[in-house]
Design a protein around this motif. Sequence first.
Motif, PDB file in Angstrom:
ATOM      1  N   GLY A 135       0.801  -1.022  -0.043  1.00 33.74           N
ATOM      2  CA  GLY A 135      -0.130  -0.036  -0.083  1.00 33.74           C
ATOM      3  C   GLY A 135       0.848   1.172  -0.098  1.00 33.74           C
ATOM      4  O   GLY A 135       0.477   2.292  -0.531  1.00 33.74           O
ATOM      5  N   VAL A 136       2.036   0.827   0.200  1.00 29.14           N
ATOM      6  CA  VAL A 136       2.919   2.372   0.377  1.00 29.14           C
ATOM      7  C   VAL A 136       3.485   2.478  -0.985  1.00 29.14           C
ATOM      8  O   VAL A 136       3.843   1.558  -1.644  1.00 29.14           O
ATOM      9  CB  VAL A 136       4.054   2.043   1.404  1.00 29.14           C
ATOM     10  N   VAL A 137       3.331   3.976  -1.389  1.00 29.39           N
ATOM     11  CA  VAL A 137       4.192   4.244  -2.673  1.00 29.39           C
ATOM     12  C   VAL A 137       5.593   4.418  -2.531  1.00 29.39           C
ATOM     13  O   VAL A 137       6.091   5.122  -1.985  1.00 29.39           O
ATOM     14  CB  VAL A 137       3.594   5.550  -3.402  1.00 29.39           C
ATOM     15  N   THR A 138       6.479   3.522  -3.156  1.00 32.27           N
ATOM     16  CA  THR A 138       7.794   3.473  -3.067  1.00 32.27           C
ATOM     17  C   THR A 138       8.456   4.126  -4.163  1.00 32.27           C
ATOM     18  O   THR A 138       8.264   3.966  -5.605  1.00 32.27           O
ATOM     19  CB  THR A 138       8.438   1.782  -3.212  1.00 32.27           C
ATOM     20  N   VAL A 139       9.611   5.116  -3.670  1.00 26.58           N
ATOM     21  CA  VAL A 139      10.073   6.217  -4.918  1.00 26.58           C
ATOM     22  C   VAL A 139      11.751   5.989  -5.015  1.00 26.58           C
ATOM     23  O   VAL A 139      12.239   5.848  -3.991  1.00 26.58           O
ATOM     24  CB  VAL A 139       9.790   7.477  -4.511  1.00 26.58           C
ATOM     25  N   ALA A 140      12.079   5.630  -6.178  1.00 20.84           N
ATOM     26  CA  ALA A 140      13.429   5.648  -6.550  1.00 20.84           C
ATOM     27  C   ALA A 140      14.130   7.005  -6.944  1.00 20.84           C
ATOM     28  O   ALA A 140      13.060   8.056  -7.262  1.00 20.84           O
ATOM     29  CB  ALA A 140      13.908   4.424  -7.518  1.00 20.84           C
ATOM     30  N   SER A 141      15.092   7.190  -7.100  1.00 18.53           N
ATOM     31  CA  SER A 141      15.747   8.457  -7.432  1.00 18.53           C
ATOM     32  C   SER A 141      16.497   8.305  -8.757  1.00 18.53           C
ATOM     33  O   SER A 141      17.002   7.233  -9.252  1.00 18.53           O
ATOM     34  CB  SER A 141      16.990   8.687  -6.305  1.00 18.53           C
ATOM     35  N   THR A 142      16.283   9.602  -9.447  1.00 14.72           N
ATOM     36  CA  THR A 142      17.046   9.763 -10.769  1.00 14.72           C
ATOM     37  C   THR A 142      17.827  11.195 -10.531  1.00 14.72           C
ATOM     38  O   THR A 142      17.700  11.837  -9.544  1.00 14.72           O
ATOM     39  CB  THR A 142      15.988  10.009 -11.822  1.00 14.72           C
ATOM     40  N   GLY A 143      18.770  11.238 -11.582  1.00 16.74           N
ATOM     41  CA  GLY A 143      19.629  12.435 -11.467  1.00 16.74           C
ATOM     42  C   GLY A 143      19.332  13.433 -12.332  1.00 16.74           C
ATOM     43  O   GLY A 143      18.297  13.462 -13.161  1.00 16.74           O
ATOM     44  N   ALA A 144      20.147  14.274 -12.658  1.00 16.10           N
ATOM     45  CA  ALA A 144      19.918  15.494 -13.704  1.00 16.10           C
ATOM     46  C   ALA A 144      19.737  14.747 -15.070  1.00 16.10           C
ATOM     47  O   ALA A 144      19.348  15.896 -16.048  1.00 16.10           O
ATOM     48  CB  ALA A 144      20.968  16.508 -13.554  1.00 16.10           C
ATOM     49  N   LYS A 145      20.404  13.902 -15.437  1.00 11.15           N
ATOM     50  CA  LYS A 145      20.241  13.432 -16.863  1.00 11.15           C
ATOM     51  C   LYS A 145      19.233  12.459 -17.023  1.00 11.15           C
ATOM     52  O   LYS A 145      19.200  11.699 -18.167  1.00 11.15           O
ATOM     53  CB  LYS A 145      21.693  12.701 -17.242  1.00 11.15           C
ATOM     54  N   ASP A 146      18.109  12.316 -16.009  1.00  8.99           N
ATOM     55  CA  ASP A 146      17.068  11.259 -16.094  1.00  8.99           C
ATOM     56  C   ASP A 146      17.553   9.912 -15.857  1.00  8.99           C
ATOM     57  O   ASP A 146      16.882   9.088 -16.490  1.00  8.99           O
ATOM     58  CB  ASP A 146      16.366  11.883 -17.083  1.00  8.99           C
ATOM     59  N   LEU A 147      18.683   9.666 -15.313  1.00  4.50           N
ATOM     60  CA  LEU A 147      18.971   8.218 -15.274  1.00  4.50           C
ATOM     61  C   LEU A 147      19.073   7.803 -13.808  1.00  4.50           C
ATOM     62  O   LEU A 147      18.969   8.672 -13.050  1.00  4.50           O
ATOM     63  CB  LEU A 147      20.505   7.970 -15.668  1.00  4.50           C
ATOM     64  N   LYS A 148      18.803   6.733 -13.632  1.00  3.34           N
ATOM     65  CA  LYS A 148      18.795   6.210 -12.176  1.00  3.34           C
ATOM     66  C   LYS A 148      20.175   6.673 -11.430  1.00  3.34           C
ATOM     67  O   LYS A 148      21.222   6.686 -11.830  1.00  3.34           O
ATOM     68  CB  LYS A 148      19.091   4.564 -12.045  1.00  3.34           C
ATOM     69  N   SER A 149      19.967   7.251 -10.209  1.00  2.41           N
ATOM     70  CA  SER A 149      20.980   7.653  -9.558  1.00  2.41           C
ATOM     71  C   SER A 149      21.840   6.537  -9.047  1.00  2.41           C
ATOM     72  O   SER A 149      21.408   5.519  -8.769  1.00  2.41           O
ATOM     73  CB  SER A 149      20.165   8.293  -8.206  1.00  2.41           C
ATOM     74  N   SER A 150      23.016   6.930  -8.939  1.00  7.04           N
ATOM     75  CA  SER A 150      24.251   5.857  -8.741  1.00  7.04           C
ATOM     76  C   SER A 150      23.803   5.178  -7.483  1.00  7.04           C
ATOM     77  O   SER A 150      24.289   3.915  -7.403  1.00  7.04           O
ATOM     78  CB  SER A 150      25.457   6.561  -8.659  1.00  7.04           C
ATOM     79  N   PHE A 151      23.219   5.772  -6.358  1.00  9.02           N
ATOM     80  CA  PHE A 151      22.990   4.876  -5.038  1.00  9.02           C
ATOM     81  C   PHE A 151      21.552   4.332  -4.948  1.00  9.02           C
ATOM     82  O   PHE A 151      21.324   3.542  -4.108  1.00  9.02           O
ATOM     83  CB  PHE A 151      23.325   5.955  -4.072  1.00  9.02           C
ATOM     84  N   SER A 152      20.744   4.689  -5.963  1.00  6.57           N
ATOM     85  CA  SER A 152      19.341   4.229  -5.714  1.00  6.57           C
ATOM     86  C   SER A 152      18.902   2.897  -5.653  1.00  6.57           C
ATOM     87  O   SER A 152      19.369   2.184  -6.443  1.00  6.57           O
ATOM     88  CB  SER A 152      18.381   5.016  -6.620  1.00  6.57           C
ATOM     89  N   ASN A 153      18.072   2.328  -4.612  1.00  8.51           N
ATOM     90  CA  ASN A 153      17.762   0.910  -4.902  1.00  8.51           C
ATOM     91  C   ASN A 153      16.544   0.934  -6.114  1.00  8.51           C
ATOM     92  O   ASN A 153      16.145   1.932  -6.591  1.00  8.51           O
ATOM     93  CB  ASN A 153      16.817   0.576  -3.508  1.00  8.51           C
ATOM     94  N   TYR A 154      16.257  -0.163  -6.377  1.00 10.75           N
ATOM     95  CA  TYR A 154      15.819  -0.408  -7.554  1.00 10.75           C
ATOM     96  C   TYR A 154      15.006  -1.673  -7.659  1.00 10.75           C
ATOM     97  O   TYR A 154      15.101  -2.448  -6.623  1.00 10.75           O
ATOM     98  CB  TYR A 154      16.511  -0.119  -8.943  1.00 10.75           C
ATOM     99  N   GLY A 155      13.902  -2.350  -8.258  1.00 12.25           N
ATOM    100  CA  GLY A 155      13.379  -3.478  -8.492  1.00 12.25           C
ATOM    101  C   GLY A 155      12.393  -3.590  -9.184  1.00 12.25           C
ATOM    102  O   GLY A 155      11.135  -2.863  -8.801  1.00 12.25           O
ATOM    103  N   ASP A 156      11.845  -4.481 -10.139  1.00 13.31           N
ATOM    104  CA  ASP A 156      10.861  -4.642 -10.829  1.00 13.31           C
ATOM    105  C   ASP A 156       9.708  -5.179 -10.052  1.00 13.31           C
ATOM    106  O   ASP A 156       9.862  -6.000  -9.586  1.00 13.31           O
ATOM    107  CB  ASP A 156      11.285  -5.255 -12.117  1.00 13.31           C
TER     108      ASP A 156
END
Length: 439
Positions: free
Chosen positions: A371-392
């Motif tokens: 039920g919680v909305v989970t948010v990953a991070s992107t950088g200024a070039k719209d790519l995944k931030s190097s540190f961000s967790n991810y997961g399909d």
Amino acid sequence: MTPRPARSRRAAAIPVGVALATAFALLPGSASAAPLDGGTSTASAAAAEGESLSYVVNTRPGKGTAEQVQKAIVKAGGEVVQTYAQIGVIVVHSTNTGFAETIRKVRGVESAGATRTAPLPAQTTTDIGAPQELTPEQMRAATAQAAEDEDPLQPLQWDLPAIKADQAHKKTLGSDKVTVAVIDTGVDDTHPDIAPNFDRDASVNCVAGKPDTSDGAWRPNENESPHGTHVAGEIAAAKNGIGVTGVAPGVKVSGIKVSTEQGFFYTEAVVCGFIWAAEHGVDVTNNSYYVDPWMFNCKDDPDQKALLESISRATRYAERKGAVNVAAAGNSNFDLASDSILDDSSPNDTTPGDRDIDPSECLDIPTQVPGVVTVASTGAKDLKSSFSNYGDGVIDIAAPGGDSTRYQAPDAPATSGLILGPLPGGGYGYMAGTSMASP
């Protein structure tokens, strides 16, 4: 992020004094995290010395059940700190080494566990690092480039056009009938960019696991993290001709302080925060942290199972009251959809150890709570931030949280790949992390 290296999302942000180093350290394959094998031996050892620990006791529904359990808690050597009858959660302190084991056998108790592995401490201060503050020269340079309809520092906010928030502001700044609660380290509502939109009635201090409504209790003290203030400004910094502009500069924002001075977010405080938000008209909660001391809480561990159950009950209650709960995904570059993750930083309030966990069975909370909305991070070039967790299937959305300028440099006139926001005391500074993405 605090100096404690185990805490990769301490408030899921990376203050810039350590931001670049952290971004470098969290390149693919450099994950940090982790609980011990069973998860309970450290807690038992601490209590065995007669030190006071905090617990949550989850009961079956019903007033009569709660009353019976409270009597059993006292008999087992516990002190009831707060009862959340709405969700069947009781916060308890006890020095009894066998308290959890005893209370789990009581009729009406569904689960119970220690919320920490370290004894309840006296409040002390620690150096939590600092963001990169803007200099007067940088402020003047940004102001000189601001358009007539922009706040002075808006040219440095590449994250607004990245999600077309600047265009949305031409239609609406957001409704003042909407309140977003920042469940975090505290919010400085005296900041001139936050004060116009601050909702005092929806603000509180929940650090002890029960509401403290004294005036200003929701503010961080001078030794505490600026994280919550920065997050609040990202959400609702007023469009008022000074400083920065929030993503929704017309909505209300409140501060629900749940972090100790040492920077820990314990279960009892977070439960209190969600209940308070639910009962004070909050429409959205922002949660840029994970609940200590376990980065992942395993369902087959009796303590961790109880913490997961308490938080899940609290988030569901807030949802039933109409709130949307949003949480940062974390800064460890973990694939949360993988079969196994090495968790090597938990418990982070005593001595961490190594364990391989299945993230479908051992959950990062509140990030992975249903039920919680989970948010990953992107950088200024719209790519995944190097540190961000991810997961399909785990991440619901990604948004600008910044990255090292070396990796993702923004277009001019912005100069930093990090996220600009307010700091306590009236200043402004850069931070980065999934904390900055969820707002």
